[in-house]
Enzyme design. Structure first.
Site, PDB file in Angstrom:
ATOM      1  N   ARG A  89      34.565  -4.752  -8.656  1.00 57.18           N
ATOM      2  CA  ARG A  89      34.991  -3.515  -9.320  1.00 57.18           C
ATOM      3  C   ARG A  89      36.491  -3.544  -9.586  1.00 57.18           C
ATOM      4  NH1 ARG A  89      33.131   1.900  -6.377  1.00 57.18           N
ATOM      5  NH2 ARG A  89      34.839   1.339  -4.990  1.00 57.18           N
TER       6      ARG A  89
ATOM      7  N   LYS B  41      38.543   2.395 -11.090  1.00 58.44           N
ATOM      8  CA  LYS B  41      39.186   3.044  -9.940  1.00 58.44           C
ATOM      9  C   LYS B  41      40.692   2.887 -10.087  1.00 58.44           C
ATOM     10  CE  LYS B  41      37.939   3.784  -5.149  1.00 58.44           C
ATOM     11  NZ  LYS B  41      37.197   5.046  -5.313  1.00 58.44           N
TER      12      LYS B  41
ATOM     13  N   GLU C  49      30.675  13.857 -11.965  1.00 58.07           N
ATOM     14  CA  GLU C  49      30.895  13.644 -10.525  1.00 58.07           C
ATOM     15  C   GLU C  49      31.996  14.572 -10.039  1.00 58.07           C
ATOM     16  OE1 GLU C  49      32.752   9.971  -9.259  1.00 58.07           O
ATOM     17  OE2 GLU C  49      33.244   9.430 -11.297  1.00 58.07           O
TER      18      GLU C  49
HETATM   19  C1  LIG Z   1      35.940   5.594  -5.052  1.00 57.84           C
HETATM   20  C2  LIG Z   1      35.247   6.634  -5.860  1.00 57.84           C
HETATM   21  C3  LIG Z   1      33.900   7.003  -5.618  1.00 57.84           C
HETATM   22  C4  LIG Z   1      33.110   6.465  -4.458  1.00 57.84           C
HETATM   23  O1  LIG Z   1      32.860   5.097  -4.545  1.00 57.84           O
HETATM   24  P1  LIG Z   1      32.429   4.250  -3.260  1.00 57.84           P
HETATM   25  O2  LIG Z   1      32.432   2.858  -3.756  1.00 57.84           O
HETATM   26  O3  LIG Z   1      31.083   4.710  -2.857  1.00 57.84           O
HETATM   27  O4  LIG Z   1      33.445   4.529  -2.205  1.00 57.84           O
HETATM   28  C5  LIG Z   1      33.328   7.927  -6.459  1.00 57.84           C
HETATM   29  N1  LIG Z   1      34.012   8.487  -7.487  1.00 57.84           N
HETATM   30  C6  LIG Z   1      35.295   8.164  -7.740  1.00 57.84           C
HETATM   31  C7  LIG Z   1      35.990   8.826  -8.863  1.00 57.84           C
HETATM   32  C8  LIG Z   1      35.950   7.237  -6.942  1.00 57.84           C
HETATM   33  O5  LIG Z   1      37.233   6.939  -7.200  1.00 57.84           O
END
Ligand SMILES: *Cc1c(COP(=O)(O)O)cnc(C)c1O
Length: 341
Positions: free
Chosen positions: A82, A184, A220
């Site tokens: 990722r 991210k 989300e």
């Molecule tokens: C990091 C993150 C998540 C959760 O991802 P995981 O890999 O399960 O920790 C969900 N939404 C956003 C916007 C994030 O930055």
């Protein structure tokens, strides 16, 4: 190895400086060898790309102690992949997956005394990140970058019991169509801070962001993905190109299908239909799954049958199974748990 003298059960989620961190620098088109350092501070030029145009991406994962006493991480290969995707979208050099995994091993071994003991509920939170370090004033990608990983111990997420969340439907958007919602990057968080503060001022735990184009579908929250559970125990996961692909959510989908034998649907989820679901949860590394008791849409309350006192039945099953795999109490799919020590 002697553990640090810390009251693990009562740790919060904050930054504590640990012994070592990993650093590698990118210059003249290549990453250097990289290595561990004790220096927790970074000195940067005033015009560094990160400071001017926010060229930065990051990851988040945990190291913890299993029932048998091993120090492990959970699916770090997916964090590595990722981060490669995030770097490409931001015109940053890719820090290769194999090097990412090796750097993780080094930094976790060097901070093994900070990995909380099994049963404490605490974990060692790990933050890999990369940023533009050379000066940039005309708008373009920087020439030089720094990749780092630091670790910090964090306490149990559900300290003092599980309290289902109350979430508000936000009037702000988190991500543009064809934007950066799926990577991210710190920039996605910078713009979510104001909506987050406003939600808190209004007494809510988090925001539910809708799809920015039509404002009818669920996306989300600022840092976690939604899952919904129907009355007949089907898992429904919102699908959208601007949702961050949570590793926890993807793992829950596999656990639901392959271990618990539940049906899973990944599709667009309309805000208008969420009242039909029996349970709702937020998925992310920090909480694994946090139950949502109520969503408030401009004064209209949507309450889930699971209520405000505990996790819903299926949410609890998913939580117990996934955390069981992580802690080595339940055998999970091949390669999910990576042993470091
Ligand atoms: C990091 C993150 C998540 C959760 O991802 P995981 O890999 O399960 O920790 C969900 N939404 C956003 C916007 C994030 O930055």
């Amino acid at each position: 190895m002697e553990k640090k003298n810390i009251d693990w059960e009562n740790l919060g989620f904050g930054y504590i400086t640990t012994d070592k961190r990993y650093v590698s620098n990118y210059k003249n088109g290549a990453w250097d060898e990289g290595g561990l350092t004790e220096d927790a501070n970074i000195t940067l030029n005033e015009c560094a790309g990160i400071l001017q145009y926010c060229q930065e991406c990051f990851e988040g994962l945990k190291a913890y102690t299993t029932e048998e006493g091993h120090i492990v991480t959970f699916r770090p290969d997916l964090n590595a992949e990722r981060m490669e995707d995030s770097a490409r979208r931001l015109e940053m050099p890719v820090f290769p997956k194999e090097r990412f995994l090796d750097a993780l091993d080094q930094v976790i071994k060097a901070n093994a005394a900070w990995v909380p003991p099994y049963g404490s509920g605490a974990t060692l939170y790990i933050r890999p990140y990369m940023f533009a370090s050379s000066p940039v004033i005309g708008v373009k990608p920087a020439e030089e970058y720094q990749f780092r990983i630091f670790t910090t111990p964090v306490g149990p997420y559900f300290k003092g019991g599980v309290h289902p969340l109350t979430i508000c439907v936000s009037d702000f958007d988190r991500a543009a169509p064809h934007g950066t919602g799926h990577i991210k990057a710190g920039l996605n968080y910078a713009m979510s801070l104001h909506p987050y503060v406003v939600a808190h001022q209004n007494g809510f735990d988090e925001n539910m962001y809708l799809d920015p184009a039509t404002r009818t579908y669920v996306e989300e929250t600022g840092g976690a993905n939604f899952i919904f559970i129907t009355k007949d125990h089907k898992i429904v996961v919102p699908k959208s190109d601007s949702i961050l692909p949570s590793i926890t959510r993807r793992s829950i989908v596999t656990v639901a299908k392959d271990i618990l034998g539940l049906e899973v649907e990944e599709r667009k989820v309309a805000l208008a239909e969420i009242g039909d679901f029996a349970e709702c949860g937020l998925c992310g590394t920090a909480a694994v799954i946090s139950p949502v008791g109520k969503v408030v849409d401009h004064g209209k309350e949507i309450c889930f049958a699971s209520g405000m006192e505990k996790m819903g039945e299926i949410t609890q099953k998913l939580y117990d199974t996934l955390t069981g795999i992580q802690m080595g109490r339940i055998e999970g799919p091949e390669g999910w748990v990576r042993r470091i020590l």
